[in-house]
Scaffold this active site. Structure first.
Site, mmCIF file in Angstrom:
data_model
loop_
_atom_site.group_PDB
_atom_site.id
_atom_site.type_symbol
_atom_site.label_atom_id
_atom_site.label_comp_id
_atom_site.label_asym_id
_atom_site.label_seq_id
_atom_site.Cartn_x
_atom_site.Cartn_y
_atom_site.Cartn_z
ATOM 1 N N ASN A 1 0.606 -1.286 0.146
ATOM 2 C CA ASN A 1 -0.124 0.074 0.038
ATOM 3 C C ASN A 1 0.801 1.189 0.013
ATOM 4 O O ASN A 1 0.374 2.195 -0.479
ATOM 5 C CB ASN A 1 -1.275 -0.020 0.893
ATOM 6 C CG ASN A 1 -0.472 0.135 2.330
ATOM 7 O OD1 ASN A 1 0.633 -0.726 2.779
ATOM 8 N ND2 ASN A 1 -1.062 0.605 3.604
ATOM 9 N N GLU B 1 4.224 -4.784 12.569
ATOM 10 C CA GLU B 1 3.160 -3.919 12.172
ATOM 11 C C GLU B 1 2.086 -4.273 11.454
ATOM 12 O O GLU B 1 2.297 -4.642 10.204
ATOM 13 C CB GLU B 1 3.997 -2.681 11.620
ATOM 14 C CG GLU B 1 5.105 -1.938 12.211
ATOM 15 C CD GLU B 1 4.396 -1.010 13.252
ATOM 16 O OE1 GLU B 1 3.243 -0.591 13.400
ATOM 17 O OE2 GLU B 1 5.406 -0.490 14.060
HETATM 18 P P1 NAD Z 1 0.438 -9.360 3.425
HETATM 19 O O1 NAD Z 1 0.828 -9.801 4.744
HETATM 20 O O2 NAD Z 1 -0.053 -10.308 2.450
HETATM 21 O O3 NAD Z 1 1.935 -9.093 2.726
HETATM 22 C C1 NAD Z 1 3.129 -8.189 3.480
HETATM 23 C C2 NAD Z 1 4.426 -8.556 2.904
HETATM 24 O O4 NAD Z 1 4.634 -9.874 3.600
HETATM 25 C C3 NAD Z 1 4.508 -8.873 1.348
HETATM 26 O O5 NAD Z 1 5.994 -8.263 0.945
HETATM 27 C C4 NAD Z 1 4.546 -10.447 1.400
HETATM 28 O O6 NAD Z 1 4.981 -10.795 0.051
HETATM 29 C C5 NAD Z 1 5.119 -10.727 2.627
HETATM 30 N N1 NAD Z 1 4.619 -12.276 3.051
HETATM 31 C C6 NAD Z 1 3.503 -12.747 2.585
HETATM 32 N N2 NAD Z 1 3.457 -14.194 3.225
HETATM 33 C C7 NAD Z 1 4.798 -14.497 3.775
HETATM 34 C C8 NAD Z 1 5.485 -15.230 4.571
HETATM 35 N N3 NAD Z 1 4.785 -16.558 4.836
HETATM 36 N N4 NAD Z 1 6.660 -15.174 5.038
HETATM 37 C C9 NAD Z 1 7.184 -14.027 4.794
HETATM 38 N N5 NAD Z 1 6.799 -12.826 4.205
HETATM 39 C C10 NAD Z 1 5.434 -12.995 3.686
HETATM 40 O O7 NAD Z 1 -0.056 -7.821 3.424
HETATM 41 P P2 NAD Z 1 -0.462 -6.821 2.232
HETATM 42 O O8 NAD Z 1 -1.644 -7.358 1.946
HETATM 43 O O9 NAD Z 1 0.732 -6.664 1.436
HETATM 44 O O10 NAD Z 1 -0.536 -5.553 3.040
HETATM 45 C C11 NAD Z 1 -1.919 -5.310 3.806
HETATM 46 C C12 NAD Z 1 -1.927 -5.363 5.113
HETATM 47 O O11 NAD Z 1 -0.696 -4.697 5.689
HETATM 48 C C13 NAD Z 1 -3.091 -4.772 5.801
HETATM 49 O O12 NAD Z 1 -3.471 -5.814 6.715
HETATM 50 C C14 NAD Z 1 -2.710 -3.686 6.351
HETATM 51 O O13 NAD Z 1 -3.435 -3.232 7.441
HETATM 52 C C15 NAD Z 1 -1.187 -3.747 6.982
HETATM 53 N N6 NAD Z 1 -0.435 -2.626 7.071
HETATM 54 C C16 NAD Z 1 0.019 -2.564 8.295
HETATM 55 C C17 NAD Z 1 0.726 -1.294 8.533
HETATM 56 C C18 NAD Z 1 1.152 -0.837 9.880
HETATM 57 O O14 NAD Z 1 2.061 -0.127 9.961
HETATM 58 N N7 NAD Z 1 0.542 -1.343 10.761
HETATM 59 C C19 NAD Z 1 1.060 -0.468 7.431
HETATM 60 C C20 NAD Z 1 0.745 -0.822 6.115
HETATM 61 C C21 NAD Z 1 -0.002 -2.025 5.865
#
Ligand code: NAD
Length: 494
Positions: A163, A261
């Site tokens: 995002n 996070e």
């Molecule tokens: P996601 O968890 O699907 O992916 C995040 C990252 O993790 C990506 O780079 C993905 O490739 C990686 N990933 C996925 N599976 C993994 C695994 N098994 N091992 C290691 N890495 C892995 O999240 P998303 O859909 O990319 O992002 C949206 C989410 O992120 C929402 O839930 C949002 O609230 C959260 N978010 C949180 C913050 C914060 O600061 N708290 C900021 C931005 C987004």
């Protein structure tokens, strides 16, 4: 010679070549894993094929970072700052290119990237480079003299979501490198391009080979391989709560400190004594980035006595949130990131409507088709319903009313999340009371999205573990050692 794709400016900016390779050690490396296609959410157009790092290549990246660590750590904060300032300058110098690429890749508003996000990415690096130099020595006078040392920890694995990939990656890269660590960054597979550009900028800035590595790939293969590496000193993850649990398990297995996070479902409480016009404008602002913002206040909780009046103001405030191509002036809501995200968002909305919720505005895909979704507010929702309890991550808000301060707090705190909360009131006493009662890492009172780099940011409950920002990031990326010295115990000065 690195493989490249080209993002065309199409009149919105320059054409930008972007490497589709990983960056390991000091060089571009073609991935040995399954390549993946990158498509633009703006129009579904294929932007090209990105390489993917195999597990063996992830291991190689960690080895490169391990080899580079002693010299980078030994450089000291001042010399590292000189290099990192050039890195920040390189980001600023490529603002036009980074903005065009980020918008094409993840559908965020072009103007937001041009006016705020790329500057913020550069500032993330600059701020921590300075912070590491300025950090005062910590002395605690007790029974003994305690000197607290911050030592670089080692290799940090950094994993970021789509995002705001550039902003969120630099938010981790900045403190990790400034504190003297080396890093392996795993960008999001749905928006991997700006992080690829970061590798070129880092190299041009003179960051030594192996200090900054980028491994591209999917979460389930490349990401999983990264968190399972032995030899990591830190894992810093931003993403969904589900993936965060997986990351936490892997970190526990190797006893690696992890910062998580995660997702949010933040309340937005409006009291009758608030400036209702300001509050309404801020409610509408939750549709920014098509609602794909972790800290968005997605649950409007409004005093029943002013609910009707407030509804009128919110409808009006939401009018300028025009949906469309995120590069067009006047557009305030771009597309969702991916067909899977559209299906997810609409699934939540349609199930809520089928269960009795009513759409105050929106309620389905936008007339543009593709990945565009109408800003939506659903009312007549139950506190325990799916739409109130779960993160949607789209331009979808729920609307509830309350009759007392206690009820407002009960509704606000009644989910598994605790990332942020917004609170509008004209009463200082109430602001203090309610802020104290909210379970959230950040409470914004009569404001929203003010994020000073020194202020702690992070979540309670399922929204995460740890805090990022200023001293909190710095502490996380350091091994902290207390040296306790008995008073008057030395006989020689040197
Ligand atoms: P996601 O968890 O699907 O992916 C995040 C990252 O993790 C990506 O780079 C993905 O490739 C990686 N990933 C996925 N599976 C993994 C695994 N098994 N091992 C290691 N890495 C892995 O999240 P998303 O859909 O990319 O992002 C949206 C989410 O992120 C929402 O839930 C949002 O609230 C959260 N978010 C949180 C913050 C914060 O600061 N708290 C900021 C931005 C987004």
């Amino acid at each position: 010679m690195s493989q490249q794709l080209t993002i065309e400016g199409e009149g919105f900016g320059p054409d930008v070549p972007v490497s589709t390779d990983c960056f390991i050690g000091a060089e571009r490396v073609a991935g040995e894993g399954e390549p993946f296609e990158v498509t633009s959410p703006i129009d579904g157009r294929s932007l090209g094929t990105m390489c993917s790092a195999s597990a063996a290549q992830v291991e190689r990246a960690v080895r490169a970072a391990t080899a580079a660590f002693p010299a980078w750590a030994a450089l000291g904060p001042q010399r590292r700052k000189e290099v990192l300032m050039r890195f920040a300058q390189g980001i600023s110098a490529r603002k036009a290119e980074l903005s065009v690429v980020e918008t094409r890749d993840n559908g965020s508003l072009l103007i937001a990237n041009q006016k705020r996000l790329v500057d913020r990415a550069a500032q993330n690096i600059r701020f921590f480079a300075e912070f590491a130099c300025d950090a005062p020595p910590v002395m605690i006078a007790g029974h003994v003299d305690n000197h607290v040392h911050h030592a670089p920890a080692g290799v940090a694995a950094l994993i970021t979501p789509w995002n705001a990939p550039l902003m969120l990656s630099t938010w981790k890269v900045g403190p990790a490198l400034a504190a003297g660590n080396t890093v392996v960054l795993k960008p999001p597979e749905w928006a991997p391009l700006s992080c690829s550009m970061l590798a070129d900028i880092a190299q041009q800035a003179g960051i030594p080979g192996g200090v900054f590595n980028v491994v591209q790939g999917t979460g389930s293969v490349t990401g999983q391989a990264l968190i399972e590496q032995t030899g990591l000193a830190r894992i810093s993850f931003t993403g969904s709560t589900d993936t965060g649990r997986r990351v936490g398990k892997a970190a526990a297995e190797s006893v690696t400190p992890a910062s998580l996070e995660l997702g949010g479902k933040s309340p937005f409480i409006v009291f009758a004594d608030a400036n209702l016009d300001e509050a309404a404008k801020t409610v509408a602002a939750q549709f920014g980035n098509a609602g794909q913002v972790c800290l968005a206040g997605t649950r409007v909780i409004v005093d029943a006595r002013v609910a009707e009046d407030f509804e009128r103001r919110v409808r009006k405030a939401a009018e300028p949130f025009v949906v469309g191509d995120p590069r067009t002036r006047g557009v305030r809501v771009g597309p969702l990131i991916h067909p899977r995200q559209l299906e997810r968002v609409d699934g939540f909305v349609q199930r809520a409507l089928a269960q009795g919720a009513k759409a105050m505005i929106g309620g389905g895909p936008a007339e543009q088709g593709g990945l565009y979704y109408q800003p939506t507010i659903l009312h007549k929702v139950e506190q325990q319903s799916e739409i109130v309890q779960h993160e949607v991550f789209g331009p979808v808000l729920t609307w509830q009313t309350f009759g007392s301060e206690d009820e407002a707090l009960r509704l606000a705190n009644g989910t598994e999340y605790g990332l942020a909360a917004m609170l509008y009131t004209g009463s200082a006493g109430r602001a203090e009371r309610v802020a104290a009662g909210l379970v959230a890492g950040t409470v914004w009172v009569n404001c929203f999205f003010v994020r000073d780099l020194a202020a702690p940011f992070g979540g309670a409950r399922s929204s995460g573990i740890g805090r990022e920002g200023g001293q909190h990031s710095f502490d996380f990326f350091c091994d902290i050692k207390n040296v306790a010295i008995a008073r008057d115990s030395f006989t020689e000065e040197s």
